[in-house]
Design a protein around this motif. Sequence first.
Motif, PDB file in Angstrom:
ATOM      1  N   LYS A 194      67.225  29.482  13.152  1.00  0.00           N
ATOM      2  CA  LYS A 194      67.288  29.088  11.743  1.00  0.00           C
ATOM      3  C   LYS A 194      68.612  29.509  11.111  1.00  0.00           C
ATOM      4  O   LYS A 194      69.200  28.756  10.332  1.00  0.00           O
ATOM      5  CB  LYS A 194      66.121  29.723  10.979  1.00  0.00           C
ATOM      6  CG  LYS A 194      66.113  29.347   9.499  1.00  0.00           C
ATOM      7  CD  LYS A 194      64.955  29.984   8.758  1.00  0.00           C
ATOM      8  CE  LYS A 194      65.008  29.619   7.278  1.00  0.00           C
ATOM      9  NZ  LYS A 194      63.950  30.272   6.494  1.00  0.00           N
ATOM     10  N   GLN A 195      69.095  30.737  11.460  1.00  0.00           N
ATOM     11  CA  GLN A 195      70.352  31.205  10.867  1.00  0.00           C
ATOM     12  C   GLN A 195      71.496  30.259  11.205  1.00  0.00           C
ATOM     13  O   GLN A 195      72.336  29.936  10.362  1.00  0.00           O
ATOM     14  CB  GLN A 195      70.691  32.619  11.365  1.00  0.00           C
ATOM     15  CG  GLN A 195      69.721  33.682  10.905  1.00  0.00           C
ATOM     16  CD  GLN A 195      68.659  33.959  11.944  1.00  0.00           C
ATOM     17  OE1 GLN A 195      68.316  33.079  12.717  1.00  0.00           O
ATOM     18  NE2 GLN A 195      68.145  35.171  11.958  1.00  0.00           N
ATOM     19  N   SER A 196      71.511  29.822  12.452  1.00  0.00           N
ATOM     20  CA  SER A 196      72.572  28.915  12.873  1.00  0.00           C
ATOM     21  C   SER A 196      72.481  27.582  12.145  1.00  0.00           C
ATOM     22  O   SER A 196      73.489  27.022  11.710  1.00  0.00           O
ATOM     23  CB  SER A 196      72.498  28.691  14.388  1.00  0.00           C
ATOM     24  OG  SER A 196      73.497  27.803  14.804  1.00  0.00           O
ATOM     25  N   CYS A 197      71.254  27.076  11.990  1.00  0.00           N
ATOM     26  CA  CYS A 197      71.048  25.797  11.291  1.00  0.00           C
ATOM     27  C   CYS A 197      71.481  25.907   9.827  1.00  0.00           C
ATOM     28  O   CYS A 197      72.129  25.001   9.290  1.00  0.00           O
ATOM     29  CB  CYS A 197      69.585  25.378  11.374  1.00  0.00           C
ATOM     30  SG  CYS A 197      69.054  24.896  13.026  1.00  0.00           S
ATOM     31  N   GLU A 198      71.112  27.021   9.187  1.00  0.00           N
ATOM     32  CA  GLU A 198      71.495  27.213   7.784  1.00  0.00           C
ATOM     33  C   GLU A 198      73.012  27.286   7.651  1.00  0.00           C
ATOM     34  O   GLU A 198      73.602  26.708   6.733  1.00  0.00           O
ATOM     35  CB  GLU A 198      70.856  28.503   7.244  1.00  0.00           C
ATOM     36  CG  GLU A 198      69.357  28.387   7.022  1.00  0.00           C
ATOM     37  CD  GLU A 198      68.755  29.684   6.515  1.00  0.00           C
ATOM     38  OE1 GLU A 198      69.384  30.743   6.754  1.00  0.00           O
ATOM     39  OE2 GLU A 198      67.689  29.640   5.903  1.00  0.00           O
ATOM     40  N   PHE A 199      73.628  28.020   8.569  1.00  0.00           N
ATOM     41  CA  PHE A 199      75.077  28.155   8.525  1.00  0.00           C
ATOM     42  C   PHE A 199      75.756  26.796   8.712  1.00  0.00           C
ATOM     43  O   PHE A 199      76.693  26.448   7.993  1.00  0.00           O
ATOM     44  CB  PHE A 199      75.532  29.122   9.621  1.00  0.00           C
ATOM     45  CG  PHE A 199      77.015  29.363   9.643  1.00  0.00           C
ATOM     46  CD1 PHE A 199      77.604  30.258   8.767  1.00  0.00           C
ATOM     47  CD2 PHE A 199      77.826  28.678  10.535  1.00  0.00           C
ATOM     48  CE1 PHE A 199      78.968  30.476   8.779  1.00  0.00           C
ATOM     49  CE2 PHE A 199      79.192  28.888  10.553  1.00  0.00           C
ATOM     50  CZ  PHE A 199      79.755  29.793   9.673  1.00  0.00           C
ATOM     51  N   MET A 200      75.258  26.020   9.669  1.00  0.00           N
ATOM     52  CA  MET A 200      75.864  24.718   9.939  1.00  0.00           C
ATOM     53  C   MET A 200      75.678  23.765   8.765  1.00  0.00           C
ATOM     54  O   MET A 200      76.589  22.998   8.418  1.00  0.00           O
ATOM     55  CB  MET A 200      75.245  24.117  11.211  1.00  0.00           C
ATOM     56  CG  MET A 200      75.572  24.888  12.476  1.00  0.00           C
ATOM     57  SD  MET A 200      77.332  24.931  12.821  1.00  0.00           S
ATOM     58  CE  MET A 200      77.598  23.235  13.282  1.00  0.00           C
TER      59      MET A 200
END
Length: 666
Positions: A194-200
């Motif tokens: 999720k962190q990666s998706c939010e960052f992207m």
Amino acid sequence: MALHDKFNIILDPINLNNEPIDASLINNFIENYLESETYIIHPDYIQQLIWHNKISNCDKLIDTNMKKHLKQIKTNITNIIKKGDFDISFGLNKLIKSFHGEIRYLNTLFNSMNYQQYEALFQNNILSDPFLLSYLENEFSTLDLTKKEEIKSLLNNIKKLYTNTNENYIWFLKFIGTTLRYTIPEINLSIPNKQSCEFMMLLKYISEINSYYSFLGWEKKHITSSLNDILYDKLMELLSIEDFLQLYALLKSKWYDINKLIANDSLNKKIRVDFSIILSKYVKKIKKYTQEEIYNLLNLILFTNKIGLVESYILNIFHSPTILENIIILVNSNITSNIEFIINMIPFLSNIKEKDVFICEYQKHLIRRILSNDTSIEHERTIVNMMIPIFGEKHVKKLMKIITDYQNSLLDCHNYNTINQNNTTNQNNTINQNNTTNQNKLEVVTTSYSNWDINWSNGFVNANSYTKTSQLGNYIESYSKFYQKRYKDKRKLLWLPQYGEIEIEYVGNKISLLPIQLMVLELFENKETLEEKFILSQSFFNNYSEQYKNDILKTFELSGILVHSNDNYILTTNVLKTNLINLIGSPVNSITVYADLALSRKYITCTCINSWLKKTSLTYEQLFTQLSKDIVLFTLSRELLTETIDWMIENDYIRLENNMYNKIYY
């Protein structure tokens, strides 16, 4: 031309020559102008009236009328917005242009206006109006391409309005950024990474904003600054998950965009410092990571250093013994498949303090790779050449000599096999009718004792003392003669048949075995039974221990090829296991064959000393006693211990104090 003259101020200058003028006429003029936007015909006449009649309160008159004027505009805007008829192009843009013209025209007449005062007045009364701001929030947050030109014109007009100061203009840009900050897309689902998706998603959103407001140039940083703060928070969240592979892939693919977003911004330095601190924390926990995680961490550090994201002190990671050990392993696994990663890593080895120990360990693994034929020799030479400026020619000389020895061995074998090709092809050597050798070309690695650190404890074979009646015997004899002739009788070979691997075909099975095992098996050429005593008395066994000879014979029993009956060994066709190398007991098996060959006694002794002195200080005798128990691959001599201690003292690894040896810490 018809003019609106609500307060009857457009007078005939001819009839006013002797008439007194008071401030009320000027006030009427200002009020008339602001409400009707009517330009008077004789502005010079107004200025003369003010000068000759000493009217000094023009600023107050302008101030009063301007506040009244702006209040009326604010009321009008609110009413239009409530009706839904307001827009940027014909509403706000037109209003700003009009106001901009008004204050400059009045200044032309009275030459006494404070621009900054009226810019602030406009800011406080119009651009800060809640109804207008609410309307603008919606306009800015949609990033509507059809309205981009209107917004561009609006910001351009606002910038022109604030001629003397950029403070209010910057405030307005930051207001846009704040508006966009509260419209960031959110991920509400519980999904992996999720962190990666939010960052992207955030990165994509900011990229869209940068593209939309590209007409602002460097000024768009005032819009994105607050968004970059959120980007920083998301990036720090990402770092906390310690998924180095995910982080490395993300930074590698998106660093250009990230770097572009934070360029020339104080956030850039903040990210670099904090990122280095987090990586430093990872490094301290290095022993807890798997080899794969260390590989990914190294990849991450190498990449982030390349793009200038980390501080230099992170390179202290190369002081860690665990990292050094894993670098060797990573070289082993990547020398053929990922040479670029190793090439990128080599320059960082200059941070290693214990260069001698590292080179010694590297040498051991280099020999393993060469003997297991699991490397590209050209890659090996490339890496070693890169090590010269880091470690110096003296330390790297042995590594280069090993590579040169191996390349010369390949050349010698090629020449030998070319010369003997016809003879080798026509030979028909069999072990009974069911077994034929399947190896027609000899591959020999010729080593030099001083450079390869070979352990001779298991024995060797002299070509002159080995029976030449077998195929392997013929190979050894003919190659020895070829080698001596090749080097004009200046070099002679001692053979180590306990190393290497030969593959033969036996009763339909492919059998893997050591050369010395094949020597035993070839004794059964045209024979089914041999006495154990006869086998053990063969000349090729002369320099081997009784234990090692028995271990070799035991492998044939375990494989099912030979059966031990009374004092005899009987050849069978009942093959149970096809890899005889794996069946050899300590100290030789398929893995330790190469390890044993490459072990440096001095390095092993050095490692053991280091291990003990980390725990406690010891005297010479205590070290000798402890190390004699620990080291099982060879018998530790006092000469070797003394030599190793002297070397460690000379290179500042340990010191002697009050007859006690202590490890030096930095």
